[in-house]
Design a protein around this motif. Structure first.
Motif, PDB file in Angstrom:
ATOM      1  N   LYS A 196      82.478  46.049  44.559  1.00  0.00           N
ATOM      2  CA  LYS A 196      83.732  45.690  43.892  1.00  0.00           C
ATOM      3  C   LYS A 196      84.434  46.906  43.296  1.00  0.00           C
ATOM      4  N   ARG A 207      78.694  41.901  27.786  1.00  0.00           N
ATOM      5  CA  ARG A 207      79.995  42.573  27.891  1.00  0.00           C
ATOM      6  C   ARG A 207      80.439  43.072  26.528  1.00  0.00           C
ATOM      7  N   PHE A 235      79.178  49.360  37.281  1.00  0.00           N
ATOM      8  CA  PHE A 235      78.696  48.722  38.512  1.00  0.00           C
ATOM      9  C   PHE A 235      77.180  48.853  38.616  1.00  0.00           C
ATOM     10  N   LEU A 290      74.415  40.319  37.313  1.00  0.00           N
ATOM     11  CA  LEU A 290      75.677  39.792  37.845  1.00  0.00           C
ATOM     12  C   LEU A 290      76.112  38.562  37.053  1.00  0.00           C
ATOM     13  N   SER A 301      77.502  54.021  39.120  1.00  0.00           N
ATOM     14  CA  SER A 301      76.697  52.807  39.229  1.00  0.00           C
ATOM     15  C   SER A 301      75.356  52.966  38.516  1.00  0.00           C
ATOM     16  N   SER A 345      79.435  44.157  37.607  1.00  0.00           N
ATOM     17  CA  SER A 345      79.959  44.016  38.969  1.00  0.00           C
ATOM     18  C   SER A 345      79.089  44.767  39.965  1.00  0.00           C
TER      19      SER A 345
END
Lengths: 162, 125
Positions: free
Chosen positions: B124, B3, B36, B115, B54, B120
């Motif tokens: 979601k 992250r 995503f 994940l 995504s 995500s």
């Protein structure tokens, strides 16, 4: 058949039913190698015309599914594109086996795809429902042994819940 | 740390590191953010259920995987289980600036790792 793409138009000049751009694309049955090229080309045209991103995505998904349906199930077909000021109108016609039971074919998971089609990532029985889900107007006519005509419209300002 | 990006998105570069990916094309866009992921071998599933932006995780290496990523506005494709894209798929990806990654991990393992590290699923979105 390709017309130059108008890149600018004074606001308020266009009538809502005026066709700003029109093009016809040929689709050849069983031509998996080129499957997706029409949808990709149409997406580029709409980006150049400044269509909203969400509407382009919905139309591109519908076009890709319709294109693959022709490749998988028909001898040949065409995708007719008509760009209006506030919507895009598409007609996909094919010469092929047709659909005996449209109501059955419109349900998710119902498919007559071969293992080869599924190996290429299609034939899950989502094609027609996916086209309807991503369009704001949808119509299908089919004659067994003759072919199928799909007509759908995607509005520039998106559909509720999309 | 996966992250790294602002707002909870994940950098493509971080995914490369996590899954020990080969970057097949798109070296110049590894700093884009991916919000995503969506995993499928059926492209109709991608077209029906994925979210825009995504990362597409798939074992399908034909040109249709890249067409699908393109029309569905995916930010890149991760090929799993050591699979490599076809030459036609690679050319199309380069023409449309779609980054392609490849990992030896399976689809399930890849999803689990991503994940677990905060990416995500598209459901979601």
């Amino acid at each position: 058949m390709t017309q130059p793409i108008p890149t600018s138009r004074p606001a308020g000049e266009a009538k809502t039913d005026e066709v700003l751009y029109r093009e016809s694309f040929r689709i050849v049955g069983n031509d998996f190698e080129h499957g997706g090229e029409v949808a990709t080309r149409v997406k580029a045209i709409l980006k150049q015309l400044g269509f909203p991103t969400d509407a382009i995505r919905r139309l591109s998904i519908a076009n890709f599914e319709a294109e693959m349906n022709v490749i998988m199930y028909a001898a040949e077909g065409s995708l007719e594109l008509a760009v209006l000021p506030t919507a895009v109108r598409v007609t996909v016609s094919d010469r092929g086996q047709g659909i005996p039971d449209i109501e059955w074919a419109m349900q998710e998971g119902h498919s007559t795809a071969t293992p080869e089609m599924r190996a290429r990532g299609f034939g899950a029985g989502l094609g027609l429902p996916n086209i309807r889900r991503n369009s704001d107007e949808f119509n299908i006519e089919s004659t067994v042994g003759v072919g199928t005509v799909l007509r759908y419209v995607v509005y520039a300002n998106g559909k509720a819940g999309s | 740390m996966v992250r790294e990006a602002v707002g909870g998105n994940v950098l493509l570069r971080s995914i490369v590191a996590l899954l020990d990916c080969e970057v097949i094309c798109g070296h110049e866009v590894l700093d884009i953010e991916v919000p995503f992921c969506f995993a499928a071998d059926l492209m109709s599933d991608v077209l029906a259920f994925s979210a825009p932006d995504s990362l597409l995780i798939t074992g399908l290496t034909s040109v249709q995987s890249v067409h699908t990523a393109h029309v569905a506005d995916c930010r890149g494709i991760l090929f799993v289980s050591g699979k490599q894209p076809s030459p036609e798929a690679l050319k199309l990806a380069r023409d449309n600036s779609i980054p392609l990654l490849a990992t030896a991990h399976s689809m399930a393992d890849s999803c689990g790792i991503l994940l677990h590290h905060g990416l995500s699923p598209a459901s979601k979105a």
